[in-house]
Design a protein around this motif. Structure first.
Motif, short mmCIF file in Angstrom:
data_model
loop_
_atom_site.label_atom_id
_atom_site.label_comp_id
_atom_site.label_asym_id
_atom_site.label_seq_id
_atom_site.Cartn_x
_atom_site.Cartn_y
_atom_site.Cartn_z
N TYR A 1 0.83 -1.20 0.00
CA TYR A 1 0.00 0.00 0.00
C TYR A 1 0.86 1.25 0.00
N GLN A 2 1.95 1.27 0.84
CA GLN A 2 2.85 2.43 0.92
C GLN A 2 3.51 2.69 -0.43
N SER A 3 3.92 1.63 -1.08
CA SER A 3 4.56 1.77 -2.39
C SER A 3 3.58 2.36 -3.41
N LYS A 4 2.34 1.88 -3.38
CA LYS A 4 1.34 2.33 -4.35
C LYS A 4 0.99 3.79 -4.16
N ASN B 1 3.22 11.09 -6.34
CA ASN B 1 4.09 11.77 -7.31
C ASN B 1 3.30 12.19 -8.55
N LYS B 2 2.39 11.31 -9.00
CA LYS B 2 1.55 11.66 -10.15
C LYS B 2 0.67 12.85 -9.81
N ILE C 1 1.86 4.87 8.53
CA ILE C 1 2.04 3.53 7.95
C ILE C 1 3.33 2.91 8.44
N THR C 2 4.39 3.72 8.50
CA THR C 2 5.70 3.23 8.95
C THR C 2 5.61 2.74 10.39
N ASN C 3 4.89 3.51 11.22
CA ASN C 3 4.72 3.10 12.63
C ASN C 3 4.00 1.76 12.74
N GLN C 4 2.95 1.60 11.91
CA GLN C 4 2.22 0.32 11.93
C GLN C 4 3.12 -0.83 11.48
N GLU C 5 3.98 -0.55 10.48
CA GLU C 5 4.90 -1.58 10.01
C GLU C 5 5.86 -1.99 11.12
#
Length: 729
Positions: free
Chosen positions: A310-313, A319-320, A365-369
Motif C-alpha cells: 500500500y505504501q509503495s502504491k 508523485n503523479k 504507515i511506517t509506525n504500523q509496520e
C-alpha cells in the motif's frame, strides 16, 4: 291446398282439410292412392322448422355448363333420378359439400376427392374450381350458403353473417352402408358403425346421462393413470440416479473393514506410546499453542506485506498527483492570461500543505509496520519457546502424528458410510413410492375395466331395444346386445410390435402365455387386466434386461402402451331373429338405413345416395317403403335412386330428373365436346305425353313419364300403388 270441412255454420273457418298435392285434378286424384296425403285438423300438418328444410339449390355458372335455375325441394321426400352420368349424385354431392364444414367428415365422405380433375399443368383441382362455378343452398328460413364462401351466410334480410359451427345435414354416400356393414366388426371405438349405434342410443331416455357418466369416469381414470405413470417414470429416474451416485461411493463393507483395520492400528500405536495421560494433555496443549502461534505469525506477516504494498502504491500515486498540480497551474495561467507571479505563492502553499499531510500518512504507515515487525518477532520467540518445550516429547510421540492421521482417516470412512446409508434409505423410500404408484395404476386400470362392464350391464338392462316403429307389431324391432370389446389391432400394432417376436424368452412371457392368449394367439379381453399386472411387474423388474425389444423401443414405451384404454363396447344388432353377422348384405343395409332414418333428435335433412345397392325390389317394398313414408314426416329426405319403389311406392313429394346434354361445340377448358347438366322438378302426379319441346328432353314429357322411362319397373310400381286399395287408374 286447404278448405273448410264445416258441417255447421258455426264451424266455418275453424275446421280444415289439408291436402298435399299439385293444385290439379290429377293431384287431387292422388289421395285415392295415398290417403296419407289428406289431414283433417286445424294446424298445418307440416311441422318441420324452416331452418331444418332446404328450400332450393342451384349452380351458379356463367359458362352455361349447368342450369342456373333454382331446383326447388319439398320439405318431405325428394328423389333424384336420371340415366347414367346425368348428374344425379353430382347434385347430391354439392348439396353435401356446401353444408358440411368439418374437414374430417368431408374427407370421410369423399367430398374432397370425388369428381376432382387434373388441369393442363397436371395439378389436381376440385370439380368446381376446374370448371369455375359455385353452388348455393337456400333454407326455408331464408338463409343462403354458398360453397366457395362457407364461412358466411346471407340471412333472409340479405345481411351477411358468420356461419356458426353446426350440423346442417346427414350425408350417406353411395356404397357407404356397404362399407359400414363390412366394417361393423372393426375393433376401434371410432368406426362409423359404432357412431351410428351410439347416435341411435342417444334417442333413448336416460342414455345420454348414463353415457356421459361413463365417459367422464373413463376420462378421469385415464387422466389419473397418465399422471401416475408420469410420476412413476420420474421415480424410476430418481432411483437410477441415486443408484448411480451410490455406485460411485464405493463398497460399504470395504469401508467397514478398513475402519476395523485402522482401529487395530491405532490401538497398536497407542500401546507403543509411553506418554502418560497428563503428558498427553500437555503435549496436545503445546501442539495447539504452536499451531495458533504459527497462524498469528502468518496473519501478521500478511498484514505487513499488505502495508508495504500500500505504501509503495500511494507513493507512486502521490508523485503523479503533484505533477498534475503543476500541469493544472500552467493551464490556469494560460487560460486567464495572468502573470505567473500572482499565483506562485498560492501554488507553493498548496504543495507544502499537501506534502505535510502526505508525510503524516506515510509516518503512520511506517509506525504500523514497525509495530507488526515487533509483534512478529515476539511471536517467533514464542514459537521457539514452544518448540523448545516440545523437544522432550519427540522421542515419546513418534507414533502420535500417525495416530491422528489414522483417526482422521477413520472419520472420513465413517462419513462415506453415513452417505451410503442415507442414499440406500433414499433408494428404498423411492422403491416403496414406486410400488405404491404401481399399485395405484393397477387399481385405476381395474376400475376402468369394471366401469366398462358396469356400463355394458346397464345397456343390456335398459336399452336392449334400439329401434321400434311406432304403431307396428314386434316384427319391426331392432334389438341390441352390448358386450365388452377390445381393440385387438391397437394392442397388436402398438404394444406387441415393440418386442422381437423371435426371442424365445419374450414369446414365453409376453406373446404366448396360454393363460392369457387363445388358440389364435389373441389376447383374452377378460384377462387383460390380470395380464397387464404381470407384464407391468416384469417391465419394472431387474429381469427387464432379458426382454428383447425392437431397436429404439424401450420399456417405458411398453408400459405407456400397456395401459392405453383399449376397452370399448361392441354392439350386436338383431333384426327379425337374425344377428347382424348372419344377415345378407342387403338386410344389413336395411337395418343400418333404418337406424339412420330413425334418429329423431336429428331433425336436419338427410341425403342418401342410392341406398338400394345390394337390395332387391321385394326387400325394398316390404321392409323400407312404409318406413321411409313415416320418417319423411319427421325430417326432410333427399335421395338419389334407380329404384322405382323408392320413388313411387314411398309417394315421393318431389322428383328431380337429371340429364346431361352433349352439345355440338368444343369446350375451351376440356378441348372436348361441351356438356350441360340440367334438372327439372315436379310431383308424381305431373303427367304429360311425350312431345318435342324447345327447351330439350327434360321438358318433353311429364314427371310420371320420366319415372316410367328412366326407372326399371316404374310402370309396375305405379300399378301396385294404384291397386293397393283395389282401385284402377
Amino acid at each position: 291446398m286447404s278448405s273448410s270441412d264445416a258441417h255447421k255454420a258455426t264451424q266455418v273457418g275453424s275446421t280444415f282439410t289439408w291436402i298435399k298435392a299439385n293444385p290439379t285434378f290429377e293431384g287431387l286424384r292422388q289421395i285415392i292412392f295415398e290417403p296419407e296425403r289428406i289431414k283433417i285438423q286445424e294446424q298445418n300438418p307440416n311441422t318441420k322448422e324452416p331452418y331444418n328444410v332446404i328450400k332450393s339449390v342451384r349452380f351458379i355458372d356463367e359458362s352455361d355448363r349447368f342450369t342456373n335455375e333454382k331446383i326447388y325441394l319439398n320439405p318431405d321426400l325428394n328423389t333424384i333420378i336420371g340415366g347414367k352420368s346425368t348428374g344425379k349424385s353430382l347434385l347430391l354431392h354439392y348439396i353435401a359439400k356446401t353444408l358440411i364444414f368439418d374437414k374430417k367428415i368431408i374427407d370421410e365422405k369423399g367430398l374432397e376427392k370425388n369428381y376432382n380433375k387434373k388441369n393442363n399443368k397436371g395439378k389436381e383441382q376440385s370439380f368446381e374450381d376446374f370448371f369455375d362455378f359455385d353452388f348455393e343452398v337456400e333454407f326455408a328460413d331464408g338463409k343462403k350458403i354458398r360453397l366457395k364462401d362457407k364461412e358466411k351466410y346471407i340471412d333472409k334480410e340479405g345481411n351477411e353473417r358468420e356461419m356458426p359451427n353446426t350440423t346442417l345435414i346427414e350425408f350417406i354416400p353411395q356404397q357407404s352402408l356397404s362399407k359400414i356393414v363390412e366394417g361393423h366388426n372393426r375393433n376401434d371405438k371410432e368406426s362409423p358403425y359404432q357412431k351410428l349405434v351410439e347416435k341411435s342410443l342417444s334417442e333413448k331416455n336416460g342414455y345420454d346421462e348414463v353415457n356421459k357418466k361413463h365417459e367422464e369416469n373413463c376420462k378421469n381414470l385415464e387422466h389419473q393413470i397418465q399422471n401416475t405413470l408420469t410420476k412413476l417414470f420420474e421415480t424410476q429416474e430418481s432411483i437410477e440416479n441415486l443408484k448411480n451416485e451410490r455406485y460411485e461411493m464405493g463398497n460399504q463393507q470395504d469401508f467397514k473393514e478398513s475402519i476395523t483395520q485402522i482401529e487395530e492400528e491405532i490401538t497398536a500405536l497407542k500401546d507403543d506410546s509411553s506418554l502418560s495421560e497428563e503428558e498427553k494433555q500437555n503435549f496436545e496443549k503445546l501442539q495447539k499453542d504452536k499451531n495458533e502461534t504459527l497462524r498469528e505469525i502468518d496473519k501478521n506477516q500478511n498484514q505487513l506485506e499488505a502495508l508495504r504494498s500500500y505504501q509503495s502504491k500511494i507513493t507512486v500515486d502521490w508523485n503523479k498527483f503533484i505533477n498534475s498540480i503543476d500541469v493544472g497551474y500552467n493551464t490556469v495561467i494560460n487560460d486567464f492570461n495572468l502573470l505567473e507571479n500572482n499565483f506562485l505563492p498560492l501554488k507553493a502553499k498548496i504543495v507544502e500543505d499537501l506534502k505535510s499531510t502526505f508525510q503524516q500518512s506515510i509516518d503512520s504507515i511506517t509506525n504500523q509496520e514497525e509495530s507488526l515487525k515487533n509483534k512478529i518477532e515476539e511471536l517467533n520467540k514464542n514459537k521457539l519457546q514452544i518448540e523448545s518445550e516440545l523437544q522432550p516429547f519427540e522421542t515419546k510421540t513418534a507414533n502420535y502424528a500417525k495416530i491422528q492421521e489414522c483417526e482422521k482417516e477413520t472419520q472420513e470412512f465413517e462419513v462415506k458410510i453415513r452417505k451410503i446409508t442415507s442414499h440406500e434409505a433414499a433408494i428404498e423410500n423411492k422403491r416403496q413410492e414406486l410400488q405404491r404408484l404401481k399399485e395405484r395404476i393397477n387399481t385405476d386400470y381395474q376400475n376402468l375395466f369394471q366401469d366398462y362392464n358396469n356400463y355394458v350391464d346397464i345397456l343390456n338392462s335398459n336399452y336392449s331395444i334400439i329401434f321400434e316403429a311406432n304403431g307396428d307389431d314386434n316384427k319391426d324391432l331392432i334389438e341390441l346386445h352390448s358386450e365388452l370389446g377390445f381393440e385387438y389391432d391397437s394392442f397388436e400394432s402398438n404394444f406387441l410390435s415393440l418386442f422381437n417376436r423371435q426371442s424365445s424368452q419374450i414369446n414365453k412371457d409376453i406373446l404366448t402365455d396360454e393363460h392369457f392368449f387363445d388358440e389364435q394367439n389373441q389376447i383374452e379381453k377378460d384377462r387383460y387386466v390380470e395380464y397387464s399386472k404381470k407384464v407391468f411387474d416384469l417391465l419394472l423388474s431387474e429381469n427387464v434386461e432379458s426382454l428383447d425389444f425392437i431397436k429404439n423401443k424401450t420399456p417405458r414405451m411398453a408400459i405407456e402402451s400397456l395401459f392405453e384404454n383399449r376397452f370399448k363396447v361392441d354392439y350386436k344388432l338383431k333384426y327379425e331373429n337374425d344377428s347382424l353377422e348372419n344377415m345378407s348384405q342387403g338386410k344389413k343395409g336395411i337395418v343400418l338405413l333404418k337406424l339412420y332414418l330413425a334418429i329423431e333428435k336429428a331433425h336436419y335433412p338427410i341425403l342418401i345416395d342410392q341406398p338400394e345397392d345390394n337390395l332387391d325390389n321385394r326387400t325394398i317394398y316390404t321392409s323400407l317403403m312404409d318406413f321411409i313414408k313415416k320418417r319423411k314426416i319427421a325430417r326432410q329426405i333427399i335421395m338419389v335412386t334407380h329404384n322405382a319403389n323408392l320413388v313411387v311406392s314411398t309417394d315421393a313429394e318431389q322428383i328431380i330428373v337429371a340429364n346431361q346434354t352433349i352439345l355440338n361445340e368444343i369446350d375451351e377448358v376440356t378441348n372436348d365436346k361441351k356438356f350441360k347438366f340440367e334438372y327439372v322438378t315436379g310431383a308424381l302426379e305431373h303427367t304429360k305425353k311425350k312431345e318435342e319441346h324447345p327447351k330439350g328432353i327434360l321438358y318433353e314429357q311429364g314427371i310420371r313419364e320420366h319415372v316410367c322411362e328412366i326407372l326399371e319397373g316404374g310402370d309396375t310400381a305405379f300399378k301396385k300403388r294404384e291397386e293397393k286399395y283395389g282401385l284402377k287408374k
